[in-house]
Design a protein around this motif. Structure first.
Motif, PDB file in Angstrom:
ATOM      1  N   ALA A   9      -9.227   9.168  -3.690  1.00 36.53           N
ATOM      2  CA  ALA A   9      -7.798   9.377  -3.505  1.00 36.53           C
ATOM      3  C   ALA A   9      -7.478  10.797  -3.928  1.00 36.53           C
ATOM      4  N   THR A  14       0.836  -1.197   0.000  1.00 39.88           N
ATOM      5  CA  THR A  14       0.000   0.000   0.000  1.00 39.88           C
ATOM      6  C   THR A  14       0.871   1.246   0.000  1.00 39.88           C
ATOM      7  N   HIS A  15       2.039   1.165   0.628  1.00 41.54           N
ATOM      8  CA  HIS A  15       2.956   2.309   0.650  1.00 41.54           C
ATOM      9  C   HIS A  15       3.350   2.712  -0.773  1.00 41.54           C
ATOM     10  N   TRP A  28       0.094   9.796  -4.958  1.00 38.96           N
ATOM     11  CA  TRP A  28       0.397  11.156  -4.520  1.00 38.96           C
ATOM     12  C   TRP A  28       1.230  11.880  -5.570  1.00 38.96           C
ATOM     13  N   ILE A  77      -3.748  10.989   1.541  1.00 35.50           N
ATOM     14  CA  ILE A  77      -3.664  10.660   0.123  1.00 35.50           C
ATOM     15  C   ILE A  77      -4.845   9.803  -0.306  1.00 35.50           C
ATOM     16  N   TRP A  78      -5.160   8.811   0.495  1.00 37.83           N
ATOM     17  CA  TRP A  78      -6.240   7.868   0.206  1.00 37.83           C
ATOM     18  C   TRP A  78      -7.038   7.740   1.485  1.00 37.83           C
ATOM     19  N   GLY A  90      -0.643   8.933   5.415  1.00 38.08           N
ATOM     20  CA  GLY A  90      -1.153   8.139   4.303  1.00 38.08           C
ATOM     21  C   GLY A  90      -2.617   8.397   4.029  1.00 38.08           C
ATOM     22  N   ARG A  91      -3.409   8.575   5.071  1.00 42.03           N
ATOM     23  CA  ARG A  91      -4.847   8.782   4.886  1.00 42.03           C
ATOM     24  C   ARG A  91      -5.166  10.158   4.301  1.00 42.03           C
ATOM     25  N   CYS A 116       7.997   6.138   2.922  1.00 47.24           N
ATOM     26  CA  CYS A 116       6.616   5.925   3.364  1.00 47.24           C
ATOM     27  C   CYS A 116       6.614   4.614   4.128  1.00 47.24           C
ATOM     28  N   PRO A 165      -6.908   3.566   3.043  1.00 48.21           N
ATOM     29  CA  PRO A 165      -5.974   2.620   2.420  1.00 48.21           C
ATOM     30  C   PRO A 165      -5.860   1.329   3.225  1.00 48.21           C
ATOM     31  N   GLU A 181      -4.166  -1.618   4.690  1.00 47.89           N
ATOM     32  CA  GLU A 181      -2.720  -1.706   4.889  1.00 47.89           C
ATOM     33  C   GLU A 181      -2.224  -3.145   5.058  1.00 47.89           C
ATOM     34  N   LEU A 215       0.424   4.410  -2.405  1.00 50.31           N
ATOM     35  CA  LEU A 215       0.239   5.766  -1.886  1.00 50.31           C
ATOM     36  C   LEU A 215       1.241   6.735  -2.515  1.00 50.31           C
TER      37      LEU A 215
END
Length: 381
Positions: free
Chosen positions: A368, A139-140, A147, A204-205, A201-202, A180, A208, A210, A143
């Motif tokens: 996102a 997920t990183h 982004w 951006i999405w 992270g949240r 990240c 997400p 994880e 993201l």
């Protein structure tokens, strides 16, 4: 009562909490299970230990079993993602050099404005920037790309793999310019003076997914009773983690030498939504930084699998539609419904923002920063 022992692999991260809490607070024992928790060093090891049968189940990056399903990994038996363990909990941090340049431009490190963070960082990064992530199929990684691709920057990104506990070292030694990673390792880098937090992270999405609870298909097929008991124990731990007032206790448990071996105050930061941006102690609140249960967080929607598969297929030259369809097979909402309906789990139906008359929850559309919906509108059944 005689307990059935299961070996569970995990990495020392905040989002390993459901497995650790299930073992420590008796949720596993209530299901007649004893968890032997095996600390692992990398996500490749998590995949390999499960694939080779050295553990019965593993905490795993949500996109990792998808990559396996698409043939982008060792030839192990098929994996099944039984449930999502956590949503969010990631942070992007930058090196001291980049942080100094950002401050000179007046950037406020609010953690919640991805467009402003991207524009400011592009202005000070130079023509190229290396970003560390824990694993290519993560997920990183998703993201970071979402982004950075959300606007024109003129900066070429290189993504490299760094194990979570090494992120601070990699940043301080110049191996990466930014990273990240999931908590508490972003806060660990801040505490060491190696990095400054730039973005959650949240931001951006919105949601997400994880980490997930993953077993082999052989396990879920041949040991259905244990599969159900495992899922119920972990689901109850996830629910407990999102109950008001429990996060400080969770931080104390996680911080113990047997698990993260870090000060409780450091572990609390992500759990309590109070992140220190820098070693100077600047604090930013980010409500809902990590979720373990609320909002149907645990449901393994096949639309999520298809969404991750879309980017993986494009990056590895696979036929996109076929990859998306194949990926849905390793997410198991059928088992989630079978084993968790009786305990009152929310059972989403699809990604439409409405509710069914019988009371089943419908997953809302999830935006996102680039304006796309991360997952296509597959029905999750």
């Amino acid at each position: 009562m005689s307990l059935t022992r299961l070996r569970l692999g995990y990495l020392p991260l905040t989002d390993a909490a459901p497995l650790i809490v299930a073992a420590e607070l008796g949720f596993a024992a209530e299901e007649g299970l004893a968890f032997d928790l095996v600390a692992l060093q990398s996500w490749a090891q998590s995949r390999d230990m499960l694939g080779l049968g050295a553990v019965d189940a593993a905490q795993m990056l949500v996109p990792l079993p998808i990559a396996q399903t698409l043939g982008l990994g060792p030839a192990y038996p098929p994996f099944d993602l039984l449930m999502v363990l956590s949503v969010g909990g990631e942070a992007i941090a930058v090196s001291a050099r980049l942080a100094e340049g950002l401050r000179a431009r007046g950037h406020g490190f609010a953690l919640n404005d991805p467009a402003a963070a991207r524009t400011a960082l592009a202005a000070v990064a130079g023509p190229e920037m290396t970003v560390g992530v824990p694993f290519p199929f993560s997920t990183h990684t998703e993201l970071v790309w979402r982004w950075w691709e959300g606007g024109e920057t003129g900066v070429r990104l290189t993504i490299c793999t760094v194990p979570p506990p090494r992120m601070a070292e990699a940043l301080s030694e110049g191996e990466v310019d930014a990273f990240c990673v999931g908590e508490p390792w972003a806060s660990h880098a801040v505490e060491r003076g190696a990095g400054t937090l730039l973005l959650a992270g949240r931001a951006i999405w919105a949601a997400p997914p994880e980490k997930g609870l993953v077993v082999t298909r052989e396990f879920s097929t041949r040991r259905p009773d244990e599969t159900g008991r495992l899922m119920r124990a972990v689901w109850r731990a996830c629910r407990w983690l999102d109950m008001p007032g429990n996060r400080a206790t969770a931080a104390e448990i996680l911080s113990r030498p047997a698990y993260l071996d870090l000060p409780p105050e450091l572990v609390e930061r992500g759990l309590m939504d109070r992140l220190h941006v820098s070693a100077a102690g600047e604090v930013r609140r980010f409500p809902g930084f990590i979720r373990f249960h609320d909002g149907a967080a645990n449901f393994p929607a096949r639309s999520l699998a298809a969404g991750f598969a879309r980017r993986i297929a494009r990056q590895h030259g696979l036929e996109v539609e076929a990859a998306m369809q194949a990926a849905t097979g390793c997410f198991r909402p059928d088992l989630y419904r079978q084993h968790l309906r009786a305990v009152g789990a929310e059972l989403p139906a699809d990604s439409a923002p409405t509710a069914r008359p019988q009371g089943e929850l419908i997953l809302p559309a999830d935006a996102a920063v680039d304006g796309e919906t991360p997952a296509p509108p597959f029905t999750a059944r």
